[in-house]
Design a protein around this motif. Sequence first.
Motif, PDB file in Angstrom:
ATOM      1  N   UNK A 162      -6.830 113.906 -54.962  1.00 32.49           N
ATOM      2  CA  UNK A 162      -5.549 112.973 -53.944  1.00 32.49           C
ATOM      3  C   UNK A 162      -6.843 112.785 -52.774  1.00 32.49           C
ATOM      4  N   UNK A 163      -7.734 113.209 -53.097  1.00 32.16           N
ATOM      5  CA  UNK A 163      -9.027 112.499 -51.461  1.00 32.16           C
ATOM      6  C   UNK A 163      -9.905 112.068 -52.504  1.00 32.16           C
ATOM      7  N   UNK A 164     -10.328 112.206 -53.509  1.00 35.88           N
ATOM      8  CA  UNK A 164     -11.555 110.997 -53.606  1.00 35.88           C
ATOM      9  C   UNK A 164     -11.158 110.320 -55.298  1.00 35.88           C
ATOM     10  N   UNK A 165     -10.036 109.979 -55.410  1.00 36.98           N
ATOM     11  CA  UNK A 165      -9.841 109.690 -56.642  1.00 36.98           C
ATOM     12  C   UNK A 165     -10.435 109.699 -58.355  1.00 36.98           C
ATOM     13  N   UNK A 166     -10.953 111.118 -58.375  1.00 36.61           N
ATOM     14  CA  UNK A 166     -11.742 111.093 -59.112  1.00 36.61           C
ATOM     15  C   UNK A 166     -10.876 112.532 -59.957  1.00 36.61           C
ATOM     16  N   UNK A 167     -11.226 112.373 -60.880  1.00 33.65           N
ATOM     17  CA  UNK A 167     -10.016 113.675 -61.577  1.00 33.65           C
ATOM     18  C   UNK A 167     -10.077 114.206 -63.155  1.00 33.65           C
ATOM     19  N   UNK A 168     -10.812 115.458 -63.354  1.00 37.12           N
ATOM     20  CA  UNK A 168     -11.037 115.863 -64.428  1.00 37.12           C
ATOM     21  C   UNK A 168     -10.701 117.088 -65.090  1.00 37.12           C
ATOM     22  N   UNK A 169      -9.882 117.389 -66.243  1.00 33.41           N
ATOM     23  CA  UNK A 169      -9.359 118.068 -66.922  1.00 33.41           C
ATOM     24  C   UNK A 169      -9.236 117.756 -68.133  1.00 33.41           C
TER      25      UNK A 169
ATOM     26  N   UNK B 104       1.532 111.672 -59.239  1.00 31.79           N
ATOM     27  CA  UNK B 104       0.945 111.801 -57.644  1.00 31.79           C
ATOM     28  C   UNK B 104      -0.567 110.741 -57.414  1.00 31.79           C
ATOM     29  N   UNK B 105      -0.470 110.598 -58.649  1.00 32.65           N
ATOM     30  CA  UNK B 105      -2.069 109.996 -58.024  1.00 32.65           C
ATOM     31  C   UNK B 105      -1.934 108.317 -58.460  1.00 32.65           C
ATOM     32  N   UNK B 106      -1.023 108.153 -59.110  1.00 32.03           N
ATOM     33  CA  UNK B 106      -1.566 106.189 -59.327  1.00 32.03           C
ATOM     34  C   UNK B 106      -1.652 105.796 -59.135  1.00 32.03           C
TER      35      UNK B 106
ATOM     36  N   UNK C   3      -1.172 103.410 -63.010  1.00 28.69           N
ATOM     37  CA  UNK C   3      -2.269 103.465 -62.748  1.00 28.69           C
ATOM     38  C   UNK C   3      -3.134 102.514 -63.030  1.00 28.69           C
ATOM     39  N   UNK C   4      -2.928 101.611 -61.971  1.00 29.09           N
ATOM     40  CA  UNK C   4      -3.105 100.403 -61.392  1.00 29.09           C
ATOM     41  C   UNK C   4      -4.861 100.044 -60.660  1.00 29.09           C
ATOM     42  N   UNK C   5      -5.548 101.508 -59.993  1.00 28.81           N
ATOM     43  CA  UNK C   5      -6.953 101.233 -59.805  1.00 28.81           C
ATOM     44  C   UNK C   5      -7.496 102.394 -60.768  1.00 28.81           C
ATOM     45  N   UNK C   6      -7.753 102.136 -61.437  1.00 33.41           N
ATOM     46  CA  UNK C   6      -7.819 103.647 -63.114  1.00 33.41           C
ATOM     47  C   UNK C   6      -9.219 102.097 -63.142  1.00 33.41           C
ATOM     48  N   UNK C   7     -10.297 102.426 -63.370  1.00 28.58           N
ATOM     49  CA  UNK C   7     -11.217 102.203 -63.555  1.00 28.58           C
ATOM     50  C   UNK C   7     -11.778 102.431 -65.082  1.00 28.58           C
ATOM     51  N   UNK C   8     -11.934 103.968 -65.246  1.00 23.76           N
ATOM     52  CA  UNK C   8     -12.880 104.840 -65.803  1.00 23.76           C
ATOM     53  C   UNK C   8     -11.907 105.594 -66.505  1.00 23.76           C
TER      54      UNK C   8
END
Length: 237
Positions: free
Chosen positions: A13-20, A34-36, A59-64
């Motif tokens: 939520x702070x970084x815009x980057x998520x690794x699962x 929540x991150x969409x 997830x309209x901001x997703x670049x990668x």
Amino acid sequence: MGNAVNKHIQTAEKTGVCGLVAMRLDEFPPELQRLSKNLRTLDVSNNKIAVLPKTIGQFGMLRSFTISNNRLETLPEEFFQLKKLETLSLENNRIERLPPSVDRLTNLKSLSLAGNKVDSFPLALCKLRHLDALDLSRNALTEIPEGVGDLQVIELNLNQNQINNLPAALATCPRLKVLRVEENCLQLTTIAPKILGESKVSVLALEGNLFEVKDLRELEGYEKYMDRFTATRKKFD
């Protein structure tokens, strides 16, 4: 597992980057919704995800987006609403084909479908004007269609398929410089000489086919190809 996912989401939520990665997920975590609005990079590799929800299109901001080593067979139509997506990694899933709507990913620069079950070349990718790299290695392709001449990529990886022809249309790909077709079913007579003599290809990888690579020099245009190959090597020496 839920707590671990939530910790990653709170950070994202702070970084815009998520690794699962490798979290034994058998579904796309609903909590990701929540991150969409702000997620730019998402990696859910090495899980057991078989289906992407229709909400992925939000997830309209997703670049990668990396979802390698999962169990996907298809992508939902909503996925192709991701207009800002630049990098898409789908390696080692169970995908057989891409729908024509893939051409809506207009900002896509890199696409990997390595290690899937794709059995026909996805010509809709020819409409993607910014696509630089396409990896279709380790699939089930048997031929390259004539319509491939509009493909915009700089590098095309077709290693480890069952391809039996390289048509002259490849010579008209306007930016193609690296063409990898190792470990396929090519014979010397099924390689169009125009690829050597009239294309921009400066690296042509053909090891592991049904002929000796040294015999390539018998084809018309070989010297022109070697001029391009040598010029490319000099740039890196």
